[in-house]
Scaffold this motif. Structure first.
Motif, PDB file in Angstrom:
ATOM      1  N   GLU A   1      -1.003   2.469  -4.869  1.00 19.43           N
ATOM      2  CA  GLU A   1      -1.125   1.063  -4.450  1.00 19.43           C
ATOM      3  C   GLU A   1      -1.405   0.167  -5.652  1.00 19.43           C
ATOM      4  O   GLU A   1      -0.826  -0.922  -5.775  1.00 19.43           O
ATOM      5  CB  GLU A   1      -2.231   0.925  -3.410  1.00 19.43           C
TER       6      GLU A   1
ATOM      7  N   SER B   1       1.707  -0.289  -7.800  1.00 16.54           N
ATOM      8  CA  SER B   1       2.622  -1.246  -7.180  1.00 16.54           C
ATOM      9  C   SER B   1       2.153  -2.678  -7.435  1.00 16.54           C
ATOM     10  O   SER B   1       2.960  -3.566  -7.758  1.00 16.54           O
ATOM     11  CB  SER B   1       2.708  -0.974  -5.680  1.00 16.54           C
ATOM     12  N   TYR B   2       0.859  -2.908  -7.298  1.00 10.39           N
ATOM     13  CA  TYR B   2       0.273  -4.224  -7.561  1.00 10.39           C
ATOM     14  C   TYR B   2       0.565  -4.658  -8.999  1.00 10.39           C
ATOM     15  O   TYR B   2       0.973  -5.806  -9.256  1.00 10.39           O
ATOM     16  CB  TYR B   2      -1.227  -4.169  -7.314  1.00 10.39           C
TER      17      TYR B   2
ATOM     18  N   PRO C   1      -7.896  -3.855  -3.073  1.00 10.97           N
ATOM     19  CA  PRO C   1      -7.041  -2.862  -2.415  1.00 10.97           C
ATOM     20  C   PRO C   1      -6.860  -3.169  -0.937  1.00 10.97           C
ATOM     21  O   PRO C   1      -7.771  -3.653  -0.275  1.00 10.97           O
ATOM     22  CB  PRO C   1      -7.789  -1.543  -2.633  1.00 10.97           C
TER      23      PRO C   1
ATOM     24  N   GLN D   1      -5.363  -0.741   1.367  1.00  8.25           N
ATOM     25  CA  GLN D   1      -5.553   0.450   2.196  1.00  8.25           C
ATOM     26  C   GLN D   1      -6.576   1.410   1.592  1.00  8.25           C
ATOM     27  O   GLN D   1      -7.641   1.614   2.141  1.00  8.25           O
ATOM     28  CB  GLN D   1      -4.207   1.156   2.407  1.00  8.25           C
TER      29      GLN D   1
END
Length: 326
Positions: free
Chosen positions: A71, A74-75, A147, A149
């Motif tokens: 995650e 990706s950010y 975040p 998730q």
């Protein structure tokens, strides 16, 4: 670091993992260039483009940490920061959990980043400046990150993990005392949105790729990322840099690095001392080595006995400052 029993080359396992993704069958000869440390890494090609299969036993990793890593990557990519790009599996998942004859494994595939590793590059002033700049930009982006998730573990959770690792070793009194000393120390350090956040933790030269032609930096190996003071990343990066340059150049190169960092993010004025950051890194490495080398077998291959000897020496060095006043 994985337990030593997981360091053996296993190309059949690697191919089982890889079948979850598209790949060029004729590229499997690249498996000979594998490496195994904190993960098993096997290179291959898909459509003629080089990619990397990364996998590790389920018992060695926290799934929440792996998902949080993906995650965060990706950010960072969405904001133009140069990092590894995960490749979805045939079923569309970036993280595959697979049952195998050798147990359950987590696997991910990444595209190879451009450039050369900074420990293979000429560390001129511009390169060192860009090294520091890349870390400053990472911390700037991290300071704005929340975040969605999964969340990586914190320095406190790492210290708790170290306590659990030390439990079966009653003779490790100095390491246990060091753990409590550091826990008490960090409990008294101010953590703010400006000096504390999700850090890379292993921002060393071998994890940074520099493309001199394009003047771009790409960062790999976020596997050890955690929530900690940004000073920890700065200390580890400087330690890696200063080991790679001549003594008479160290002060100047350190200045170039810090100027690069400050061009993207304010250098933290409060927070832990660099000495405390180094002590945390030494203790964490000590615990991981202790856990990895606990099992021993008769008639070990020469490469393993050599590695074990080197790790035993590292334990002695890593524990030499335990208990010193901070």
């Amino acid at each position: 670091m994985l337990k030593l029993k997981y360091l053996f080359n296993n190309e059949e396992l690697a191919e089982m993992m890889l079948r979850n993704w598209a790949y060029d069958q004729e590229s499997l000869h690249l498996f000979q260039y594998y490496r195994i440390s904190s993960n098993a890494i096997y290179p291959f090609e898909n459509g003629g483009k080089n990619q990397l299969l990364r996998f590790a036993p389920q018992t060695e990793k926290l799934k929440s940490n792996l998902l949080a890593e993906l995650e965060f990557l990706s950010y960072l990519r969405e904001r133009g920061y140069g990092v590894l790009e995960a490749v979805p599996s045939r079923k569309g998942s970036e993280l595959v959990e697979a049952q195998t004859p050798w147990g359950t494994y987590y696997a991910t595939v990444f595209k190879r980043v451009p450039g050369v590793r900074m420990d293979d590059a000429t560390l001129d002033d511009q390169t060192v400046f860009r090294y520091g700049q890349a870390l400053g930009e990472l911390h700037r982006l991290s300071s704005d990150y929340s975040p969605v998730q999964s969340k990586r573990w914190t320095h406190s959770e790492v210290l708790e993990w170290i306590r659990r690792i030390l439990e079966p070793f009653p003779e490790q009194m100095a390491a246990r005392a060091e753990t409590e000393l550091l826990a008490d120390y960090f409990a008294g350090v101010s953590a703010t949105s400006g000096n504390y956040g999700l850090i890379h933790y292993d921002f060393e030269l071998d994890n940074i790729f520099y493309d001199q032609t394009q003047d771009t930096v790409n960062v790999i190996d976020f596997d050890d990322a955690m929530y900690h003071w940004y000073a920890v990343d700065i200390e580890q990066a400087l330690d890696s840099l200063l080991e790679a340059v001549a003594t008479e150049e160290q002060a100047h190169k350190k200045g170039c690095f810090l100027k690069g960092y400050a061009s993207r993010y304010d250098l933290p004025e409060d927070g832990p001392s660099l000495a405390a950051c180094r002590r945390f890194a030494d203790l964490y490495r000590y615990a991981r080595i202790l856990r990895s080398t606990a099992e021993q077998w008769e008639h070990e291959p020469e490469w393993l006995t050599t590695l074990r000897s080197r790790l035993d020496s590292s334990l002695k060095v890593g524990g030499s400052r335990f208990g010193e006043k901070l």
